[in-house]
Design a protein around this motif. Structure first.
Motif, PDB file in Angstrom:
ATOM      1  N   LEU A   1       0.870  -1.383   0.006  1.00  0.00           N
ATOM      2  CA  LEU A   1      -0.057   0.124  -0.007  1.00  0.00           C
ATOM      3  C   LEU A   1       0.845   1.490   0.099  1.00  0.00           C
ATOM      4  CD1 LEU A   1      -2.947  -1.019   2.511  1.00  0.00           C
ATOM      5  CD2 LEU A   1      -2.799  -0.716  -0.008  1.00  0.00           C
ATOM      6  N   GLU A   2       1.877   1.142   0.852  1.00  0.00           N
ATOM      7  CA  GLU A   2       2.761   2.359   0.696  1.00  0.00           C
ATOM      8  C   GLU A   2       3.595   2.551  -0.483  1.00  0.00           C
ATOM      9  OE1 GLU A   2       6.825   3.941   3.281  1.00  0.00           O
ATOM     10  OE2 GLU A   2       6.206   1.944   3.390  1.00  0.00           O
ATOM     11  N   SER A   3       3.758   1.439  -1.183  1.00  0.00           N
ATOM     12  CA  SER A   3       4.488   1.498  -2.551  1.00  0.00           C
ATOM     13  C   SER A   3       3.514   2.084  -3.482  1.00  0.00           C
ATOM     14  CB  SER A   3       5.025   0.389  -3.026  1.00  0.00           C
ATOM     15  OG  SER A   3       5.470   0.482  -4.369  1.00  0.00           O
ATOM     16  N   SER A   4       2.239   1.686  -3.380  1.00  0.00           N
ATOM     17  CA  SER A   4       1.101   1.948  -4.189  1.00  0.00           C
ATOM     18  C   SER A   4       0.766   3.702  -3.917  1.00  0.00           C
ATOM     19  CB  SER A   4      -0.108   1.185  -4.108  1.00  0.00           C
ATOM     20  OG  SER A   4      -1.085   1.826  -5.087  1.00  0.00           O
ATOM     21  N   GLN A   5       0.783   4.061  -2.922  1.00  0.00           N
ATOM     22  CA  GLN A   5       0.499   5.463  -2.525  1.00  0.00           C
ATOM     23  C   GLN A   5       1.757   6.222  -2.895  1.00  0.00           C
ATOM     24  OE1 GLN A   5       0.743   6.871   1.806  1.00  0.00           O
ATOM     25  NE2 GLN A   5      -1.556   7.106   1.355  1.00  0.00           N
ATOM     26  N   GLU A   6       2.752   5.771  -3.036  1.00  0.00           N
ATOM     27  CA  GLU A   6       3.928   6.660  -3.573  1.00  0.00           C
ATOM     28  C   GLU A   6       3.797   6.813  -4.958  1.00  0.00           C
ATOM     29  OE1 GLU A   6       7.253   4.790  -2.096  1.00  0.00           O
ATOM     30  OE2 GLU A   6       7.307   5.617  -0.151  1.00  0.00           O
TER      31      GLU A   6
END
Length: 464
Positions: free
Chosen positions: A233-238
């Protein structure tokens, strides 16, 4: 009751379940122990009755006294340890001195009538006292003796045992409940940590939090899965933030230029100062080109904004050679001065036809865009491997790792039209079809694009 139980916290339910399981086990063991003790005591009482009937000397005296006309009973020999009486075949009885009369039952009559040799059963005295009775016939005298002892002798012991087992069971259940609560609290501590982390993420949207995952048990696996999920999710958000930032940057240039040109046209109309025909024609051509660039950029953004589920949205059997030929025809319109040669062998794949054609068109557009005037482009398709070779300036080796990144454009190609999304769309589409795409420098100069897709030279029987 079930709803109330389900409404309890998980640790309370675990503690109650542990206590209930221990209570059932303790109750089963206690009942089994009580029953075993009862049988052992009754067996011991039966053996004592049989021993008394053989060893007590006053039984013979009792028999002789019952035959006298006055039916005088002899004195008791030693301490009285059992109730003794003689049973006659007609059901009458002669009770020994100091003993209590025991009611004659059918089994006793059968022994007195020589139908049975002996009988052992529960009985009751005339006063209602429960006794254990052993009736047998003495082969020497021929009389039937009925010897009995009160069951209260073992009932008191059994009652004390039952009370002891009840106390022990209660202590065991309470201890099991406390132990269950401790085990539940200790075992669910990682779950509490996971819950606190999830609530923290939901409250603060901080996806950088990680949970320590030590060991290989289910809780550790759950923690690792949660960490992997938050990392994704963090990677997707970034990536989403980067996509928005890159899209805004890419849209700013054509929009600024378009606004400038439109303002020039509007000012000309407002002031009445006509723009020279050649300048006006060039200005309108620039506006048209910028609108086309914006439309292409928005289309690419829409394509990339679709959820990446790992597979095409509308999969069907299509001819890769036919799609490649259609893309070549479009490329010839965009580069009429180029020499485009093709060698396309039949190859059928399962893919979204529209998305796959768009990806191949993007590959050919790059070849057309970077080819020199009157240059050559060779396109071949052999057993699922599509190669596109141009003779342009090529891609520097240090830039090859970035060619499929979104909005990435080579510094030497920034003056050329394009959004930097074409190859990203190519890579995504090919991966959804189960294939792979690579770009590398071609021998003798230029760039070689290779697209490999799984399939077959003939369509499958289930193909439409």
């Amino acid at each position: 009751m079930i709803r109330r139980f389900r409404a309890l916290p998980l640790r309370s339910r675990l503690a109650l379940l542990v206590a209930a399981a221990v209570a059932v086990a303790v109750a089963a063991v206690s009942v089994a122990c009580w029953l075993l003790a009862r049988e052992q005591l009754r067996d011991e009482l039966d053996r004592s009755l049989q021993s008394i009937s053989v060893n007590e000397g006053y039984l013979a005296a009792t028999a002789r006294s019952c035959t006298d006309q006055e039916r005088r009973l002899p004195p008791t020999v030693g301490p009285l340890i059992a109730y003794v009486q003689i049973v006659q075949p007609d059901g009458s009885r002669c009770v020994a001195p100091g003993a209590k009369a025991v009611k004659v039952q059918e089994g006793d009559l059968e022994v007195a009538q020589q139908l049975r040799s002996e009988v052992l059963h529960d009985g009751v005295t005339d006063s209602g006292q429960a006794v254990r009775v052993f009736t047998h016939t003495d082969p020497d005298t021929g009389y039937t003796y009925s010897v009995s002892r009160p069951l209260a002798e073992i009932d008191s012991s059994l009652n004390r045992l039952a009370l002891l087992l009840l106390v022990v069971a209660g202590i065991g259940v309470l201890g099991a409940g406390a132990a269950g609560m401790w085990v539940a609290r200790t075992g669910l501590k990682p779950v509490d940590d996971l819950t606190d982390t999830v609530e923290h993420v939901a409250r603060t949207e901080d996806l950088t939090v990680r949970i320590p995952a030590d060991g290989d048990d289910e809780i550790a696996r759950l923690s690792r899965s949660f960490n992997a999920m938050t990392a994704a999710l963090e990677s997707s958000q970034e990536r989403q933030a980067q996509l928005i930032a890159d899209a805004g940057h890419e849209l700013r240039t054509p929009l600024t230029s378009l606004r400038t040109n439109i303002e020039l046209l509007a000012r000309s109309e407002e002031t009445g100062r006509a723009i020279p025909p050649d300048d006006r024609k060039a200005l309108l051509a620039s506006v048209k080109a910028q609108m086309t660039e914006l439309a292409a950029l928005i289309g690419d953004l829409q394509e990339l904004a679709r959820p990446d589920t790992g597979q095409a949205t509308k999969v069907e059997v299509v001819g890769l050679h036919k799609i490649a030929q259609s893309a070549v025809d479009r490329a010839r319109l965009r580069g009429p001065e180029l020499r485009i040669s093709t060698e396309l062998a039949p190859w059928y794949v399962r893919a979204d036809a529209a998305a796959l054609e768009r990806a191949i068109v993007n590959v050919l557009d790059n070849a057309v865009k970077f080819s020199p005037p009157r240059g050559a482009v060779e396109i071949t398709l052999d057993r699922g491997t599509l190669t596109v070779r141009d003779h342009g300036p090529g891609i520097p080796a240090d830039e090859l790792p970035y060619v499929f990144d979104r909005f990435w454009r080579s510094p030497t190609a920034r003056q050329l039209p394009g959004s930097g999304l074409g190859l990203s769309i190519v890579a995504r589409t090919v991966q959804q079809c189960g294939g792979e795409v690579t770009l590398r420098a071609a021998d003798g100069g230029g760039t070689l694009a290779v697209v490999k897709l799984p399939g077959a030279p003939t369509p499958p029987p289930d193909a439409p």
